[in-house]
Design a protein around this motif. Sequence first.
Motif, PDB file in Angstrom:
ATOM      1  N   LEU A 132     -75.766 -17.829 -22.446  1.00  0.00           N
ATOM      2  CA  LEU A 132     -76.456 -18.550 -21.384  1.00  0.00           C
ATOM      3  C   LEU A 132     -75.532 -18.928 -20.227  1.00  0.00           C
ATOM      4  N   ILE A 133     -74.323 -19.339 -20.526  1.00  0.00           N
ATOM      5  CA  ILE A 133     -73.387 -19.729 -19.468  1.00  0.00           C
ATOM      6  C   ILE A 133     -73.033 -18.513 -18.623  1.00  0.00           C
ATOM      7  N   ALA A 134     -72.698 -17.407 -19.280  1.00  0.00           N
ATOM      8  CA  ALA A 134     -72.371 -16.175 -18.554  1.00  0.00           C
ATOM      9  C   ALA A 134     -73.565 -15.697 -17.733  1.00  0.00           C
ATOM     10  N   ASP A 135     -74.763 -15.791 -18.293  1.00  0.00           N
ATOM     11  CA  ASP A 135     -75.967 -15.374 -17.562  1.00  0.00           C
ATOM     12  C   ASP A 135     -76.157 -16.194 -16.292  1.00  0.00           C
ATOM     13  N   GLU A 136     -75.928 -17.518 -16.378  1.00  0.00           N
ATOM     14  CA  GLU A 136     -76.136 -18.354 -15.194  1.00  0.00           C
ATOM     15  C   GLU A 136     -75.046 -18.130 -14.162  1.00  0.00           C
ATOM     16  N   ILE A 137     -73.817 -17.898 -14.603  1.00  0.00           N
ATOM     17  CA  ILE A 137     -72.746 -17.561 -13.656  1.00  0.00           C
ATOM     18  C   ILE A 137     -73.125 -16.299 -12.889  1.00  0.00           C
ATOM     19  N   LEU A 138     -73.551 -15.284 -13.607  1.00  0.00           N
ATOM     20  CA  LEU A 138     -73.941 -14.015 -12.980  1.00  0.00           C
ATOM     21  C   LEU A 138     -75.116 -14.222 -12.021  1.00  0.00           C
ATOM     22  N   ARG A 139     -76.097 -15.007 -12.437  1.00  0.00           N
ATOM     23  CA  ARG A 139     -77.259 -15.261 -11.582  1.00  0.00           C
ATOM     24  C   ARG A 139     -76.845 -15.962 -10.298  1.00  0.00           C
ATOM     25  N   LEU A 140     -75.957 -16.970 -10.405  1.00  0.00           N
ATOM     26  CA  LEU A 140     -75.510 -17.692  -9.208  1.00  0.00           C
ATOM     27  C   LEU A 140     -74.654 -16.814  -8.296  1.00  0.00           C
ATOM     28  N   GLN A 141     -73.842 -15.958  -8.878  1.00  0.00           N
ATOM     29  CA  GLN A 141     -72.999 -15.073  -8.074  1.00  0.00           C
ATOM     30  C   GLN A 141     -73.814 -14.043  -7.306  1.00  0.00           C
ATOM     31  N   HIS A 142     -74.994 -13.740  -7.815  1.00  0.00           N
ATOM     32  CA  HIS A 142     -75.842 -12.722  -7.173  1.00  0.00           C
ATOM     33  C   HIS A 142     -77.194 -13.300  -6.774  1.00  0.00           C
ATOM     34  N   ALA A 143     -77.188 -14.572  -6.424  1.00  0.00           N
ATOM     35  CA  ALA A 143     -78.445 -15.247  -6.078  1.00  0.00           C
ATOM     36  C   ALA A 143     -79.032 -14.668  -4.789  1.00  0.00           C
ATOM     37  N   VAL A 144     -80.330 -14.532  -4.789  1.00  0.00           N
ATOM     38  CA  VAL A 144     -81.054 -14.100  -3.603  1.00  0.00           C
ATOM     39  C   VAL A 144     -81.637 -15.353  -2.957  1.00  0.00           C
ATOM     40  N   THR A 145     -81.330 -15.551  -1.709  1.00  0.00           N
ATOM     41  CA  THR A 145     -81.828 -16.713  -0.985  1.00  0.00           C
ATOM     42  C   THR A 145     -83.258 -16.436  -0.531  1.00  0.00           C
ATOM     43  N   PRO A 146     -84.190 -17.315  -0.913  1.00  0.00           N
ATOM     44  CA  PRO A 146     -85.578 -17.090  -0.481  1.00  0.00           C
ATOM     45  C   PRO A 146     -85.698 -17.266   1.031  1.00  0.00           C
ATOM     46  N   PRO A 147     -86.681 -16.600   1.621  1.00  0.00           N
ATOM     47  CA  PRO A 147     -86.850 -16.747   3.077  1.00  0.00           C
ATOM     48  C   PRO A 147     -87.272 -18.153   3.453  1.00  0.00           C
ATOM     49  N   GLU A 148     -86.953 -18.552   4.659  1.00  0.00           N
ATOM     50  CA  GLU A 148     -87.358 -19.860   5.167  1.00  0.00           C
ATOM     51  C   GLU A 148     -88.855 -19.871   5.338  1.00  0.00           C
TER      52      GLU A 148
END
Length: 184
Positions: free
Chosen positions: A167-183
Motif C-alpha cells: 500500500l505504501i509503495a502504491d501510494e508513492i507511485l500514485r502521487l508521483q504520477h498524479a493527474v491533476t483534474p481540470p479546473e
Amino acid sequence: MHTTVTTPADFAQFQQTLRPLLTQTGTQHIAAYHFFEITPRDLPWQSSGLHLQAGQSVTFLLAGHWYLVEALNLTLEAGFVFWARTHSDEPMYSPPSNTGTHTFAHSGELLLARSAGEWASNHGDLLVPPEVYMQASGYLYGVAIVWQSDALAGLQALHQHGDVQHLIADEILRLQHAVTPPEE
C-alpha cells in the motif's frame, strides 16, 4: 491493488506490521495516525479522534471489501466505498483506489464512513434508512496518516522502514504520477 484481506485477524496483522513503521518514521513527518475498521453496523460519520487544520494532508491506506451482491460474491474494493471529511460543508473525499492522499480545506475532526451509493447528497446524508444501510455486508479497515508537511516525502520516509500489502509503495507511485483534474 494487492489487498484481499477482510477479517478482524487481518486487521490485527495490518496494525502489527504498520505500527512499528509509523513509529520509526517519527514525528518529523507524521503528525498523527489512527487505525480504524468499518463494519456494517457503523453508521456514517464515525469519529477518528484526529483533528485536522485546514490545509493538512492525510493519507489513507485501506484493505478489505464490501459486497455489492453477496449471493454472487460480487465485491467492491475498500477504496471504492470509503469516504472521509472534516466538516459537513467540506466535499466528501473518496480515494481513487485502496490508497489516497487528500488535503482538507477545512479544519475539524476527521470523520469516516462507507457508502456504495447510499448518499442522498454531497454532504453525506443517507439515501436509505439506517436499518437498510446496516444490512449491508463487508468489512474494511485502514489507517489515516496525518502529515506534518509533504505527504510524498513522508510516505517515502515511511517506505524506508517497510511496507504493508504494497500500500505504501502504491501510494508513492500514485502521487508521483498524479493527474491533476481540470479546473471547474
